[in-house]
Write an enzyme that holds these catalytic residues in place. Structure first.
Site, PDB file in Angstrom:
ATOM      1  N   ASP A   2       0.830  -1.206   0.000  1.00 53.07           N
ATOM      2  CA  ASP A   2       0.000   0.000   0.000  1.00 53.07           C
ATOM      3  C   ASP A   2       0.866   1.259   0.000  1.00 53.07           C
ATOM      4  O   ASP A   2       1.942   1.276   0.610  1.00 53.07           O
ATOM      5  CB  ASP A   2      -0.921  -0.021   1.232  1.00 53.07           C
ATOM      6  CG  ASP A   2      -2.134   0.872   1.047  1.00 53.07           C
ATOM      7  OD1 ASP A   2      -2.341   1.387  -0.076  1.00 53.07           O
ATOM      8  OD2 ASP A   2      -2.884   1.040   2.024  1.00 53.07           O
ATOM      9  N   GLY A   3       0.379   2.272  -0.685  1.00 53.22           N
ATOM     10  CA  GLY A   3       1.019   3.584  -0.635  1.00 53.22           C
ATOM     11  C   GLY A   3       1.603   4.065  -1.948  1.00 53.22           C
ATOM     12  O   GLY A   3       2.241   5.125  -1.987  1.00 53.22           O
ATOM     13  N   ASN A   4       1.361   3.342  -3.025  1.00 53.47           N
ATOM     14  CA  ASN A   4       1.895   3.762  -4.329  1.00 53.47           C
ATOM     15  C   ASN A   4       1.367   5.138  -4.738  1.00 53.47           C
ATOM     16  O   ASN A   4       2.121   5.981  -5.232  1.00 53.47           O
ATOM     17  CB  ASN A   4       1.497   2.764  -5.428  1.00 53.47           C
ATOM     18  CG  ASN A   4       2.173   1.419  -5.278  1.00 53.47           C
ATOM     19  OD1 ASN A   4       3.057   1.259  -4.456  1.00 53.47           O
ATOM     20  ND2 ASN A   4       1.741   0.455  -6.074  1.00 53.47           N
ATOM     21  N   GLY A   5       0.059   5.329  -4.552  1.00 47.68           N
ATOM     22  CA  GLY A   5      -0.576   6.587  -4.962  1.00 47.68           C
ATOM     23  C   GLY A   5      -0.007   7.759  -4.181  1.00 47.68           C
ATOM     24  O   GLY A   5       0.343   8.798  -4.758  1.00 47.68           O
ATOM     25  N   ARG A   6       0.087   7.600  -2.858  1.00 46.80           N
ATOM     26  CA  ARG A   6       0.603   8.687  -2.011  1.00 46.80           C
ATOM     27  C   ARG A   6       2.066   8.983  -2.321  1.00 46.80           C
ATOM     28  O   ARG A   6       2.498  10.130  -2.308  1.00 46.80           O
ATOM     29  CB  ARG A   6       0.440   8.308  -0.528  1.00 46.80           C
ATOM     30  CG  ARG A   6      -0.969   8.574  -0.011  1.00 46.80           C
ATOM     31  CD  ARG A   6      -1.233   7.843   1.290  1.00 46.80           C
ATOM     32  NE  ARG A   6      -1.521   6.426   1.050  1.00 46.80           N
ATOM     33  CZ  ARG A   6      -1.590   5.517   1.999  1.00 46.80           C
ATOM     34  NH1 ARG A   6      -1.355   5.849   3.242  1.00 46.80           N
ATOM     35  NH2 ARG A   6      -1.908   4.274   1.691  1.00 46.80           N
ATOM     36  N   GLU A  49     -12.150  -5.169  -4.611  1.00 45.04           N
ATOM     37  CA  GLU A  49     -12.631  -3.787  -4.476  1.00 45.04           C
ATOM     38  C   GLU A  49     -11.872  -2.832  -5.393  1.00 45.04           C
ATOM     39  O   GLU A  49     -12.390  -1.769  -5.759  1.00 45.04           O
ATOM     40  CB  GLU A  49     -12.499  -3.313  -3.025  1.00 45.04           C
ATOM     41  CG  GLU A  49     -13.457  -3.978  -2.053  1.00 45.04           C
ATOM     42  CD  GLU A  49     -13.156  -5.446  -1.788  1.00 45.04           C
ATOM     43  OE1 GLU A  49     -11.968  -5.829  -1.836  1.00 45.04           O
ATOM     44  OE2 GLU A  49     -14.106  -6.215  -1.550  1.00 45.04           O
ATOM     45  N   ASN A  50     -10.648  -3.191  -5.782  1.00 42.71           N
ATOM     46  CA  ASN A  50      -9.846  -2.307  -6.646  1.00 42.71           C
ATOM     47  C   ASN A  50     -10.480  -2.106  -8.028  1.00 42.71           C
ATOM     48  O   ASN A  50     -10.136  -1.147  -8.729  1.00 42.71           O
ATOM     49  CB  ASN A  50      -8.417  -2.833  -6.813  1.00 42.71           C
ATOM     50  CG  ASN A  50      -7.545  -2.654  -5.587  1.00 42.71           C
ATOM     51  OD1 ASN A  50      -6.646  -3.439  -5.324  1.00 42.71           O
ATOM     52  ND2 ASN A  50      -7.787  -1.597  -4.814  1.00 42.71           N
ATOM     53  N   GLU A 185       1.440 -13.062  12.671  1.00 41.46           N
ATOM     54  CA  GLU A 185       1.917 -11.819  13.264  1.00 41.46           C
ATOM     55  C   GLU A 185       1.720 -10.712  12.228  1.00 41.46           C
ATOM     56  O   GLU A 185       1.701 -10.972  11.021  1.00 41.46           O
ATOM     57  CB  GLU A 185       3.411 -11.942  13.607  1.00 41.46           C
ATOM     58  CG  GLU A 185       3.704 -12.967  14.680  1.00 41.46           C
ATOM     59  CD  GLU A 185       3.215 -12.540  16.061  1.00 41.46           C
ATOM     60  OE1 GLU A 185       3.297 -11.339  16.372  1.00 41.46           O
ATOM     61  OE2 GLU A 185       2.747 -13.422  16.812  1.00 41.46           O
TER      62      GLU A 185
HETATM   63  C1  IPE Z   1      -1.286   0.071  -3.629  1.00 44.48           C
HETATM   64  O1  IPE Z   1      -1.113   1.451  -3.619  1.00 44.48           O
HETATM   65  C2  IPE Z   1      -1.407  -0.481  -5.022  1.00 44.48           C
HETATM   66  C3  IPE Z   1      -2.701  -1.103  -5.349  1.00 44.48           C
HETATM   67  C4  IPE Z   1      -3.738  -1.207  -4.561  1.00 44.48           C
HETATM   68  C5  IPE Z   1      -2.830  -1.657  -6.698  1.00 44.48           C
HETATM   69  P1  IPE Z   1      -2.357   2.413  -3.652  1.00 44.48           P
HETATM   70  O2  IPE Z   1      -2.716   2.690  -5.072  1.00 44.48           O
HETATM   71  O3  IPE Z   1      -3.473   1.887  -2.801  1.00 44.48           O
HETATM   72  O4  IPE Z   1      -1.741   3.725  -2.990  1.00 44.48           O
HETATM   73  P2  IPE Z   1      -2.470   4.814  -2.077  1.00 44.48           P
HETATM   74  O5  IPE Z   1      -3.149   4.072  -0.947  1.00 44.48           O
HETATM   75  O6  IPE Z   1      -3.431   5.557  -2.935  1.00 44.48           O
HETATM   76  O7  IPE Z   1      -1.342   5.657  -1.576  1.00 44.48           O
HETATM   77 MG    MG Z   2      -4.108   2.238  -0.859  1.00 42.65          MG
END
Ligand code: IPE
Ligand code: MG
Length: 232
Positions: A2-6, A49-50, A185
């Site tokens: 998680d966090g690619n977009g940010r 959900e994506n 864990e």
């Molecule tokens: C994870 O990064 C990649 C996928 C879900 C494909 P996100 O795209 O959810 O990144 P954020 O949460 O917007 O930062």
């Molecule tokens: Mg995300």
């Protein structure tokens, strides 16, 4: 992952650049796990959900996945990494299905590590699917055991995860491996996925190694089985 977009947004880049950088992080983590002798690694790549994301982002992700797999196949074979998919492949775009099936077939004989991509995955759906499969086989209620049900999950034959890591500081499972995570864990590093380097993985693993897993037992019982004085 998680966090690619940010990661992208914080650099003034389009989200797609974050996903691209995310594939580099994925390559680094796969390689590091293989070096460490970790036998099973699952990357949560695309949830059910994506599909609700903008159509161009979904298309970009599947195109990126195809390019990534085509590029990585030789490495998977060299490192003897078996590739599998957790999730409903039938609903994926044709080009994606083709390359997935190709890589699954080509790496079927690999024995050193299993790399699962959770794709079009939902843990609830996976459990429901397992129930339906048991019912379709005519299994009587009293014969429905944990082992029988687990054998109908996408992860059939694989051990439950010891450790589940979600990056970017979010502290939720989002339907990930709901059945399998009963005694896992968890680690929730703040690092955004594209910044999750092999060194960042090492740091999480070092902290994980220091934990005592009790599996419902008392600290004294765990200490006794370990022959230690105090495991609390
Ligand atoms: C994870 O990064 C990649 C996928 C879900 C494909 P996100 O795209 O959810 O990144 P954020 O949460 O917007 O930062
Ligand atoms: Mg995300």
């Amino acid at each position: 992952m998680d966090g690619n977009g940010r990661w992208a947004t914080s650099r003034g880049l389009p989200r797609s650049e974050g996903h691209r950088a995310g594939t580099e992080a994925a390559r680094g983590v796969v390689t590091r796990c293989r070096e460490l002798g970790i036998r099973h690694l699952t990357l949560y790549t695309f949830s059910k959900e994506n599909w609700g994301r903008p159509a161009d982002e979904v298309k970009f992700l599947f195109d990126l996945l195809v390019r990534f797999l085509n590029r990585e196949l030789d490495t998977l074979l060299q490192q003897s990494i078996r590739f599998l998919v957790l999730g409903e492949m039938a609903d994926l775009p044709l080009a994606t299905r083709k390359v997935l099936s190709h890589v699954i077939g080509k790496t079927a004989h690999c024995t050193e590590m299993t790399l699962n991509l959770a794709l079009n995955y939902s843990g609830r759906e996976e459990v429901l699917r397992a129930c339906r499969r048991l019912i379709a086989q005519g299994v009587p209620p009293e014969a429905v055991t944990e082992e029988r049900l687990a054998a109908e999950l996408y992860t059939a034959g694989q051990p439950d995860p010891d450790l589940i890591i979600r990056t970017s500081g979010e502290m939720r499972l989002s339907g990930y491996l709901l059945w399998q995570s009963a005694y896992s864990e968890f680690a929730f590093p703040d690092t955004l996925w594209p910044d999750f380097t092999p060194a960042a993985l090492d740091a999480v693993l070092a902290e994980f190694k220091g934990r005592t897993r009790r599996f419902g037992l008392t600290g004294e019982q765990v200490a006794a089985t370990r022959g230690e004085k105090d495991a609390s």
